[in-house]
Design an enzyme around this catalytic site. Structure first.
Site, PDB file in Angstrom:
ATOM      1  N   GLY A  31      -3.606   3.173  19.282  1.00 38.43           N
ATOM      2  CA  GLY A  31      -2.607   2.681  18.169  1.00 38.43           C
ATOM      3  C   GLY A  31      -2.198   3.768  17.289  1.00 38.43           C
ATOM      4  N   LYS A  79       0.724  -1.133   0.093  1.00 36.81           N
ATOM      5  CA  LYS A  79       0.077   0.063   0.055  1.00 36.81           C
ATOM      6  C   LYS A  79       0.714   1.292   0.095  1.00 36.81           C
ATOM      7  CE  LYS A  79      -3.435  -1.882   3.000  1.00 36.81           C
ATOM      8  NZ  LYS A  79      -4.841  -1.519   3.913  1.00 36.81           N
ATOM      9  N   ARG A  95       5.793   6.860  18.571  1.00 41.96           N
ATOM     10  CA  ARG A  95       5.193   6.497  17.401  1.00 41.96           C
ATOM     11  C   ARG A  95       3.658   7.491  17.217  1.00 41.96           C
ATOM     12  NH1 ARG A  95       4.228   0.480  15.744  1.00 41.96           N
ATOM     13  NH2 ARG A  95       3.821   1.477  13.412  1.00 41.96           N
ATOM     14  N   GLY A 102      -0.160   1.341  10.769  1.00 41.76           N
ATOM     15  CA  GLY A 102      -0.545   1.817   9.618  1.00 41.76           C
ATOM     16  C   GLY A 102      -2.100   2.048   9.578  1.00 41.76           C
ATOM     17  N   ALA A 103      -2.743   1.381  10.268  1.00 39.31           N
ATOM     18  CA  ALA A 103      -4.341   1.462  10.147  1.00 39.31           C
ATOM     19  C   ALA A 103      -4.887   2.545  10.945  1.00 39.31           C
ATOM     20  CB  ALA A 103      -4.896   0.219  11.042  1.00 39.31           C
ATOM     21  N   GLU A 158      -7.309  12.887  -2.447  1.00 35.94           N
ATOM     22  CA  GLU A 158      -6.947  13.419  -1.027  1.00 35.94           C
ATOM     23  C   GLU A 158      -6.668  12.527  -0.053  1.00 35.94           C
ATOM     24  OE1 GLU A 158      -6.046  16.727  -0.209  1.00 35.94           O
ATOM     25  OE2 GLU A 158      -6.034  16.846  -2.515  1.00 35.94           O
ATOM     26  N   ASP A 188     -10.413   3.591   3.097  1.00 36.08           N
ATOM     27  CA  ASP A 188     -10.336   3.006   4.385  1.00 36.08           C
ATOM     28  C   ASP A 188     -11.169   3.904   5.110  1.00 36.08           C
ATOM     29  OD1 ASP A 188      -9.349   0.345   4.144  1.00 36.08           O
ATOM     30  OD2 ASP A 188      -7.379   0.952   4.560  1.00 36.08           O
ATOM     31  N   THR A 229       3.651   2.767  22.564  1.00 36.24           N
ATOM     32  CA  THR A 229       5.168   3.476  22.258  1.00 36.24           C
ATOM     33  C   THR A 229       5.030   4.902  21.763  1.00 36.24           C
ATOM     34  OG1 THR A 229       5.787   1.410  21.161  1.00 36.24           O
ATOM     35  CG2 THR A 229       7.280   3.394  20.934  1.00 36.24           C
TER      36      THR A 229
END
Ligand code: ATR
Length: 274
Positions: free
Chosen positions: A127, A66, A156, A130-131, A78, A102, A153
């Site tokens: 989280g 992806k 991130r 990527g998601a 966009e 998504d 973490t």
């Protein structure tokens, strides 16, 4: 002429996309096909440049390609630009175009079940992988004033909040509970709870206000331990299966020329197969 679409990834056998696009092709009597194509990292660029010559109208791009598709394609909408990843491609005026559906799928799922989510001002996203990028984009598009990103973490979460800029804030997952009293929507974007494990690692939801909505992108099981816990506090919940179904809608329309509906029958069909 038979229209053809694909999902390209590596490995690809776990993808649910052939099931749901196959359901719609049959449902609408469209002469078309949707195939799962194993495409390795080495082969991906050549594949992306040449799929039109193989007769495909377009397709889905999945893990691990992806981000690579985002880097390689010039014609992006966009959503793909904001998320930094492409999951849907098609050909328009001889050019390969890319989108990320998504965020659309996430929002459409909530619209289906609790449309009042759009009245919310403050969301907390658990989280920072990527998601979570697609979810954060959807929340900002929906007009949320505050999007808190809570991650184990914290670095991130910080990097992610910085990359989105305004209205995004980072925090340590361990501190999430102390933000709950002012939170309208909580989204779990981690894989915790998949395969029916416990929700250990996710915060206790008891401080959330009564009107809060809790959703999870995990859909195996449908009722994750996290959603069960939200239900036990009397909170509104939305499971993650609808996001998978809705994110497929724009692609199907592009490739096959018919906007499909996410129905109870589709949901039951996919549930029977997962
Ligand atoms: P994806 O790209 O699918 O989102 P990922 O990049 O591996 O997957 O991200 C997974 C997310 O789940 C991360 O935010 C991860 O937290 P860390 O950044 O601290 O690793 C989070 N996650 C996974 N397992 C977790 C656990 N047991 N407790 C807390 N967070 C967890």
């Amino acid at each position: 002429m038979t229209k053809k679409a694909f999902v390209a990834g590596w490995p690809i056998s776990h993808s649910k996309s052939p099931l749901l696009h196959g359901f719609w092709l049959k449902e609408y009597g469209i002469e078309g096909s949707y195939e799962a194509l194993p495409v390795s990292n080495e082969a991906f660029e050549t594949f992306l440049n040449g799929f039109g010559e193989s007769g495909y109208s377009g397709g889905n791009i999945t893990i691990p390609h992806k981000e690579k598709a985002f880097q390689l394609l010039e014609n992006l909408d966009e959503a793909a630009k904001a998320i930094g990843a492409v999951n849907t491609i098609w050909i328009e005026e001889d050019k390969v175009c890319g989108s990320n559906t998504d965020a659309y799928g996430f929002a459409a799922n909530l619209d289906d079940h609790h449309p009042e989510w759009r009245d919310g001002k403050t969301a907390l996203v658990i989280g920072a992988g990527g998601a979570s990028r697609a979810i954060i984009h959807a929340l900002l598009q929906a007009g949320f004033d505050n999007v808190y990103i809570a991650n184990r973490t914290v670095e991130r979460a910080k990097a992610l909040a910085k990359s989105f800029g305004q209205n995004c804030y980072s925090l340590a997952l361990a501190d999430a509970c102390s933000y709950f009293s002012g939170t309208d929507l909580v989204v779990n974007t981690t894989s915790i709870g998949m395969k029916g494990e416990t929700s250990e690692g996710l915060p206790d939801l008891k401080e959330l206000p009564n009107h809060a909505i809790v959703t999870d992108i995990v859909y195996t099981p449908l009722q994750t331990p996290f959603l069960k816990s939200a239900n036990s506090y009397g909170l509104k919940t939305v499971d993650g299966l609808g996001m998978l179904l809705h994110q497929a809608v724009p692609g199907f329309e592009k490739w096959f020329g018919h906007r499909p509906a996410v129905t109870k029958d589709l949901r039951e069909f996919v549930l029977g197969e997962v």
